[in-house]
Design an enzyme around this catalytic site. Structure first.
Site, PDB file in Angstrom:
ATOM      1  N   ASP A 109       4.932  51.976  57.030  1.00  0.00           N
ATOM      2  CA  ASP A 109       3.691  51.226  57.150  1.00  0.00           C
ATOM      3  C   ASP A 109       3.326  50.691  55.771  1.00  0.00           C
ATOM      4  O   ASP A 109       3.262  51.452  54.809  1.00  0.00           O
ATOM      5  CB  ASP A 109       2.593  52.179  57.649  1.00  0.00           C
ATOM      6  CG  ASP A 109       1.579  51.502  58.521  1.00  0.00           C
ATOM      7  OD1 ASP A 109       1.140  50.407  58.156  1.00  0.00           O
ATOM      8  OD2 ASP A 109       1.219  52.080  59.565  1.00  0.00           O
ATOM      9  N   ASP A 223       0.264  46.160  57.577  1.00  0.00           N
ATOM     10  CA  ASP A 223      -1.113  46.446  57.964  1.00  0.00           C
ATOM     11  C   ASP A 223      -2.059  45.280  57.662  1.00  0.00           C
ATOM     12  O   ASP A 223      -1.980  44.678  56.577  1.00  0.00           O
ATOM     13  CB  ASP A 223      -1.557  47.678  57.158  1.00  0.00           C
ATOM     14  CG  ASP A 223      -2.929  48.178  57.512  1.00  0.00           C
ATOM     15  OD1 ASP A 223      -3.070  48.748  58.596  1.00  0.00           O
ATOM     16  OD2 ASP A 223      -3.859  48.000  56.710  1.00  0.00           O
ATOM     17  N   GLU A 277       0.493  43.582  61.789  1.00  0.00           N
ATOM     18  CA  GLU A 277      -0.747  43.777  62.523  1.00  0.00           C
ATOM     19  C   GLU A 277      -1.678  42.609  62.213  1.00  0.00           C
ATOM     20  O   GLU A 277      -1.991  42.344  61.060  1.00  0.00           O
ATOM     21  CB  GLU A 277      -1.422  45.083  62.094  1.00  0.00           C
ATOM     22  CG  GLU A 277      -2.682  45.318  62.887  1.00  0.00           C
ATOM     23  CD  GLU A 277      -3.674  46.243  62.205  1.00  0.00           C
ATOM     24  OE1 GLU A 277      -4.358  46.967  62.931  1.00  0.00           O
ATOM     25  OE2 GLU A 277      -3.790  46.219  60.957  1.00  0.00           O
ATOM     26  N   HIS A 349      -2.605  54.303  66.886  1.00  0.00           N
ATOM     27  CA  HIS A 349      -3.499  55.248  66.214  1.00  0.00           C
ATOM     28  C   HIS A 349      -4.921  54.704  66.074  1.00  0.00           C
ATOM     29  O   HIS A 349      -5.791  55.437  65.598  1.00  0.00           O
ATOM     30  CB  HIS A 349      -2.928  55.578  64.836  1.00  0.00           C
ATOM     31  CG  HIS A 349      -2.906  54.384  63.935  1.00  0.00           C
ATOM     32  ND1 HIS A 349      -2.077  53.300  64.171  1.00  0.00           N
ATOM     33  CD2 HIS A 349      -3.630  54.068  62.840  1.00  0.00           C
ATOM     34  CE1 HIS A 349      -2.308  52.385  63.243  1.00  0.00           C
ATOM     35  NE2 HIS A 349      -3.228  52.820  62.424  1.00  0.00           N
ATOM     36  N   ASP A 350      -5.152  53.450  66.438  1.00  0.00           N
ATOM     37  CA  ASP A 350      -6.490  52.853  66.347  1.00  0.00           C
ATOM     38  C   ASP A 350      -7.123  52.639  67.716  1.00  0.00           C
ATOM     39  O   ASP A 350      -8.192  52.017  67.806  1.00  0.00           O
ATOM     40  CB  ASP A 350      -6.418  51.472  65.667  1.00  0.00           C
ATOM     41  CG  ASP A 350      -5.994  51.537  64.222  1.00  0.00           C
ATOM     42  OD1 ASP A 350      -6.295  52.547  63.558  1.00  0.00           O
ATOM     43  OD2 ASP A 350      -5.364  50.572  63.748  1.00  0.00           O
TER      44      ASP A 350
HETATM   45  C1  GLC Z   1      -5.240  48.793  60.157  1.00  0.00           C
HETATM   46  C2  GLC Z   1      -4.807  50.214  60.479  1.00  0.00           C
HETATM   47  C3  GLC Z   1      -6.035  51.064  60.523  1.00  0.00           C
HETATM   48  C4  GLC Z   1      -6.718  51.016  59.187  1.00  0.00           C
HETATM   49  C5  GLC Z   1      -6.999  49.574  58.761  1.00  0.00           C
HETATM   50  C6  GLC Z   1      -7.354  49.502  57.319  1.00  0.00           C
HETATM   51  O1  GLC Z   1      -6.039  48.251  61.143  1.00  0.00           O
HETATM   52  O2  GLC Z   1      -4.093  50.243  61.672  1.00  0.00           O
HETATM   53  O3  GLC Z   1      -5.758  52.388  60.895  1.00  0.00           O
HETATM   54  O4  GLC Z   1      -7.923  51.717  59.242  1.00  0.00           O
HETATM   55  O5  GLC Z   1      -5.887  48.746  58.928  1.00  0.00           O
HETATM   56  O6  GLC Z   1      -6.226  49.781  56.536  1.00  0.00           O
END
Ligand code: GLC
Length: 577
Positions: A109, A223, A277, A349-350
């Site tokens: 990640d 991310d 993402e 995980h979110d």
């Molecule tokens: C992404 C991750 C999340 C995190 C955010 C800030 O959305 O998936 O878990 O809190 O970025 O890094």
């Protein structure tokens, strides 16, 4: 990797990452071997055979780098070390070797948009030291009398430089007396945004990327990519935007340029895969990045389907409509048919747990395996999040004290400050439907205290249903959710049409059935899902199902002829036509 029957078909643009099934690991909650209540890398090493037994090809490891854990590793203080609680670099190397020994690849990640406020870069930046001074977004405040918004931080007569709100709630700026300036943080205040306009920052991040690639990894999950570029001048956002300013910090003018540079200078020199993402992104935007090879993204996590249940809106919590879900999913499949490759996910995980959100906890086995059938038979690369394979469910968080997640805490505090609710109790239902902590409760390995995850005190409360829903209870039961996942992963990997075939939606208006075909030349597969708690009949008049054979059913005695088939609640059947 997969055993394919059609390797000679030249028109298929074969890629290993298109044929892969991914397993996502959130290390903090996966397996703890030293009794501190926090998962660790040795814990993953101990479960590598389990991961292998699922049949997956690729592991996505959530951040394991040095971090003060304000956002569980997404606040990185040292990109070149392993977080103490998780072990050390030797543990990480052992994990990579154990995975590679079993032909399982590993993607790391990569947090590009921000660092931790404890990162040395930020520490130096806040002191205004040399080249670091411009590593982050620093601005002077605005005179309070010129602004139509309030920020509690900073000197009495000034407010933040603009009205932007953080994605986690509250203002996106914090004041640093030492520098007498404000810095931008689109997430938590401990996650300052890196200034990607600065070529030195870009080079520093490219060095990080190269350093990890030199360790032999197989790619990155990137991310929060959509936020890396911001509108010039950082203008005020529409006060009604959610969050305010989003139009200026999503898909900024230089995003494509930054990604292209990263790809040209580093990523494209390696046989790896990338999945970015991208929150706040339309399907059309995602398709346009994916179709441009120079941008260097193989897949994008795009979230349109995650909004189907109204998200954090306390008024509509938990409501969603299958026809709308089908419309969104089909729009994605159609948009990407010729332009790109989807990253298929329903949980991560979110996100809350998929059985609680899209299935029925009371029909646990059937609904969990129906959702698995869907995930593993659509076009794109499926991502299975840890615990999904046993049908883990949402927990009941009785008070805010039980929550760790800064996003949940931020939203609850904001709702209370904005008068949407007076107390946590009024928001408990929406928290229990949406909090990111549902995905982060300890992995349920057994019915022992600590869920077999830890001998110590778990860092986050365990879901009370672990005595029923756990790996040990499902391991040897062929009908279990766990074994349905194994069967479906195997089916996908041995059926080219399920990987590469065209998608066609049947019965778009039906509010119980989700039915579609996947077609690759003369190989045609039909998927029929009764996504409801009531029996349903599949007319099947639009398909020729004369010689259909059942490839998979989540009941032993699936209807052999799909035409006019009566399906039980949550029944899922896959046919070869
Ligand atoms: C992404 C991750 C999340 C995190 C955010 C800030 O959305 O998936 O878990 O809190 O970025 O890094």
């Amino acid at each position: 990797m997969s055993t394919n029957t059609l390797t000679t078909l030249e028109h298929i643009d074969r890629e290993w990452w298109k044929e892969a099934v991914v397993y996502q690991i959130y290390p903090r909650s996966f397996n703890d071997t030293d009794g501190d209540g926090v998962g660790d890398l040795q814990g993953i090493v101990d479960k590598v055979d389990y991961i292998d037994s699922l049949g997956v090809d690729l592991v996505w490891l959530c951040p394991v780098y040095g971090s003060p854990n304000e956002d569980n590793g997404y606040d990185i203080s040292d990109y070149h070390s392993i977080m103490d609680e998780f072990g050390d670099m030797a543990d990480w190397e052992r994990l990579l070797a154990e995975l590679h020994d079993r032909d399982i690849r590993l993607i790391m990640d990569l947090v590009l948009n921000h660092t931790s406020s404890e990162h040395e870069w930020f520490q130096r930046s806040r002191r205004g030291e040399g080249e670091y001074a411009d590593y982050y977004y620093w601005r002077d405040g605005r005179p309070a009398e010129d602004a139509d918004y309030d920020t509690d931080d900073g000197p009495a007569d000034e407010v933040a430089p603009n009205n932007w709100e953080s994605i986690f709630g509250g203002p996106a700026w914090s004041y640093v007396p030492e520098r007498e300036q404000w810095y931008l943080h689109l997430f938590d205040e401990n996650q300052p945004d890196l200034n990607w306009r600065n070529p030195t920052v870009r080079q520093a991040m490219k060095d990080v990327v190269s350093w990890w690639l030199d360790r032999g990894i197989d790619g990155f999950r990137m991310d929060a990519v959509s936020h890396m570029s911001k509108t010039d001048g950082l203008p005020d956002g529409d006060p009604d935007g959610t969050p305010t300013g989003i139009e200026h910090f999503s898909h900024g003018p230089r995003l494509e340029e930054y990604l292209t540079e990263l790809s040209a200078d580093v990523l494209s020199n390696h046989d790896i895969t990338t999945v970015a993402e991208m929150g706040h992104t339309s399907i059309e935007q995602a398709a346009s990045y994916l179709e441009d090879d120079a941008v260097g993204l193989d897949m994008i996590f795009q979230f349109s389907h995650m909004g189907v249940d109204g998200g954090w809106d306390p008024e509509t919590v938990g409501e969603w409509d299958l026809t709308e879900f089908k419309r969104i999913m089909s729009e994605r499949q159609d948009a990407l048919a010729d332009r790109g490759w989807d990253a298929l996910f329903l949980g991560n995980h979110d996100q809350p747990r998929i059985v609680s959100r899209f299935g029925d906890e009371a029909a646990h086995r059937e609904s969990a395996s129906l959702i698995a059938t869907f995930l593993l038979t659509m076009r794109g690369t499926p991502y299975v999040y840890q615990g999904e394979e046993i049908g883990m469910t949402n927990a009941d968080f009785e008070s805010l004290d039980e929550i760790d997640d800064p996003q949940t805490v931020g939203r609850v505090e904001q709702y209370i400050a904005d008068g949407v609710a007076d107390s946590y109790e009024e928001l408990r239902e929406v928290v229990n439907a949406q909090s990111r902590d549902h995905a982060r409760t300890p992995m349920q390995w057994s019915d022992e205290a600590g869920t077999g995850f830890t001998d110590g005190e778990p860092w986050l409360k365990c879901n009370a249903d672990y005595t029923e829903i756990n790996v040990a209870a499902q391991r040897d039961d062929p009908a279990s959710v766990l074994n349905q996942y194994r069967t479906l992963i195997d089916l996908r990997q041995s059926t080219d049409a399920l990987v590469y075939g065209d998608y066609e939606l049947l019965t778009p208006e039906d509010d119980q059935l989700y039915a579609y075909t996947r077609t690759l030349d003369d190989e045609r597969v039909l998927v029929v899902l009764n996504w409801s708690s009531e029996p349903a009949t599949f007319e099947g008049s639009e398909i020729d199902a004369g010689d259909a054979t059942v490839l998979y059913g989540n009941h032993d005695d699936a209807p052999t002829d799909p035409t006019g088939a009566s399906l039980r609640p949550w029944e899922a059947v896959v046919y070869r036509l």
